[in-house]
Design a protein around this motif. Structure first.
Motif, short mmCIF file in Angstrom:
data_model
loop_
_atom_site.label_atom_id
_atom_site.label_comp_id
_atom_site.label_asym_id
_atom_site.label_seq_id
_atom_site.Cartn_x
_atom_site.Cartn_y
_atom_site.Cartn_z
N VAL A 76 0.80 -1.15 -0.01
CA VAL A 76 -0.09 -0.03 0.07
C VAL A 76 0.86 1.23 -0.01
O VAL A 76 1.89 1.39 0.78
N VAL A 77 0.67 2.08 -0.97
CA VAL A 77 1.12 3.38 -1.05
C VAL A 77 0.36 4.48 -0.70
O VAL A 77 -0.62 4.91 -1.32
N LEU A 78 0.84 5.31 0.44
CA LEU A 78 -0.11 6.35 1.05
C LEU A 78 0.16 7.65 0.30
O LEU A 78 1.40 8.18 0.73
N LEU A 79 -0.47 8.13 -0.68
CA LEU A 79 -0.20 9.31 -1.11
C LEU A 79 -1.07 10.66 -0.59
O LEU A 79 -0.30 11.78 -0.76
N CYS A 80 -1.73 10.52 0.44
CA CYS A 80 -2.44 11.58 0.88
C CYS A 80 -1.62 12.27 2.07
O CYS A 80 -0.82 11.38 2.69
N THR A 81 -1.52 13.38 2.32
CA THR A 81 -0.83 14.18 3.36
C THR A 81 -1.39 13.71 4.63
O THR A 81 -2.34 14.67 4.99
N VAL A 82 -0.71 13.14 5.56
CA VAL A 82 -1.31 13.02 7.08
C VAL A 82 -0.12 13.21 8.17
O VAL A 82 1.13 13.39 7.65
N ALA A 83 -0.33 13.24 9.19
CA ALA A 83 0.72 13.63 10.35
C ALA A 83 1.50 11.94 10.42
O ALA A 83 1.08 11.10 10.28
N VAL A 84 2.84 12.25 10.57
CA VAL A 84 3.74 11.24 10.65
C VAL A 84 3.60 9.95 11.54
O VAL A 84 3.45 8.79 11.25
N PRO A 85 2.86 10.36 12.88
CA PRO A 85 2.27 9.21 13.60
C PRO A 85 1.30 8.52 13.04
O PRO A 85 1.06 7.25 13.30
N VAL A 86 0.58 8.99 12.25
CA VAL A 86 -0.52 8.45 11.37
C VAL A 86 0.23 7.31 10.52
O VAL A 86 -0.56 6.23 10.32
N VAL A 87 1.15 7.61 9.84
CA VAL A 87 1.70 6.94 8.77
C VAL A 87 2.17 5.23 9.82
O VAL A 87 1.79 4.39 9.30
N HIS A 88 2.86 5.72 10.79
CA HIS A 88 3.19 4.46 11.61
C HIS A 88 2.11 3.88 12.25
O HIS A 88 2.18 2.46 12.16
#
Length: 295
Positions: free
Chosen positions: A106-118
């Motif tokens: 999965v490649v997340l293209l939307c801009t979110v906060a870094v903790p959300v990425v983790h």
């Protein structure tokens, strides 16, 4: 940090061509889908609007759910608006993870906060799915294979996704481990909005002093048509050369003098220049040049 640009043949060398999916067909996702189709990698797509793909050149009709996209894809690009939508797309009923298969990325293209990425990466890992954070810019070039992909994640996962990334982006910049791509995109946005604020303060000051703001635009564009000034001091700081450190006191005096003049003019005109105020107050920090260790 590495910068990678691959041709399609280079990306495919020695391995099967991965199948691509795109979830969210707005300006970014729709453009990415068109760019993939132009390169011959027809993506499986989904959007909450059933007719979202109808006017996207070369893009097939939407499937019925994110899960269906996952089942028919090896790399799924998620181009929704925010963190809540990303969570729903991944973990909701008929979400991507409910249709995931071993090796899915999965490649997340939307801009979110870094903790959300983790957070999302951990959920994906529990399902045996890899996740990459991938900020993209500029959004208006998405349908022209004109995006820069700003990537974070494990090297092996990047390698799996690279053929798909290379088919929609003009440049892929792998910034580091998980979260590094998103941090870089967020930093890029600080520059964007910060320069908008700087231009707002400057143009407001000029206009209040009786100057047509178009004249300011002319002066700046003629003096620095390539925009080299934006990163000039950062580049000198990164180089850490002795001659750069030597001129810091002189540049600091100029910064203080020039911004004091701006503050004085703003005071006479009844204006507030908060960015100029902060910049003057933090001038030494802004200009500090680290000592570069010799190799």
């Amino acid at each position: 940090m590495t910068v990678q640009t691959l041709t399609e043949s280079e990306a495919f060398a020695g391995r099967p061509a991965p199948r691509a999916g795109v979830i969210g067909l707005g300006m970014i996702g729709g453009g990415v889908a068109v760019s993939l189709a132009r390169r011959g990698r027809i993506p499986a797509v989904y959007d909450i609007r059933p007719d979202a793909a109808d006017k996207l050149a070369g893009v097939p009709a939407t499937l019925g759910s994110p899960a269906e996209v996952a089942r028919t894809s090896d790399v799924v690009l998620v181009a929704v608006v925010d963190a809540d939508q990303a969570r729903t797309v991944l973990t909701g009923e008929d979400g991507v993870l409910s249709g995931a298969h071993p090796g899915l990325v999965v490649v997340l293209l939307c801009t979110v906060a870094v903790p959300v990425v983790h957070e999302l990466a951990a959920v994906c890992a529990e399902a045996g799915v890899g996740l990459l954070d991938c900020g993209v810019t500029p959004g208006d070039k998405a349908a022209e294979n004109g995006l820069v992909a700003i990537l974070g994640g494990e090297e092996s996962t990047v390698d799996e996704a690279m053929p798909v990334l290379a088919d929609f982006a003009k440049r892929v910049v792998h910034c580091g481990p998980l979260g590094a791509g998103m941090a870089t995109k967020i930093a890029r946005n600080v520059i964007t909005y910060g320069t908008w604020r700087a231009v707002h303060e400057a143009s407001t000051l000029a206009e209040a002093a009786g100057v047509d703001p178009e004249k300011l635009i002319t002066v700046v564009e003629e003096a620095d048509p390539e925009g080299a000034t934006l990163f000039s001091w950062l580049r000198q700081r990164l180089a850490g050369k002795a001659e750069t450190r030597a001129i810091v006191p002189q540049v600091e005096r100029l910064l203080d003098k020039d911004l004091a003049a701006a503050q004085d003019l703003a005071g006479h005109l009844g204006l507030s220049l908060p960015l100029a105020d902060v910049t003057r107050a933090h001038g030494p920090e802004t200009l500090a040049v680290p000592v570069k260790e010799e190799a």
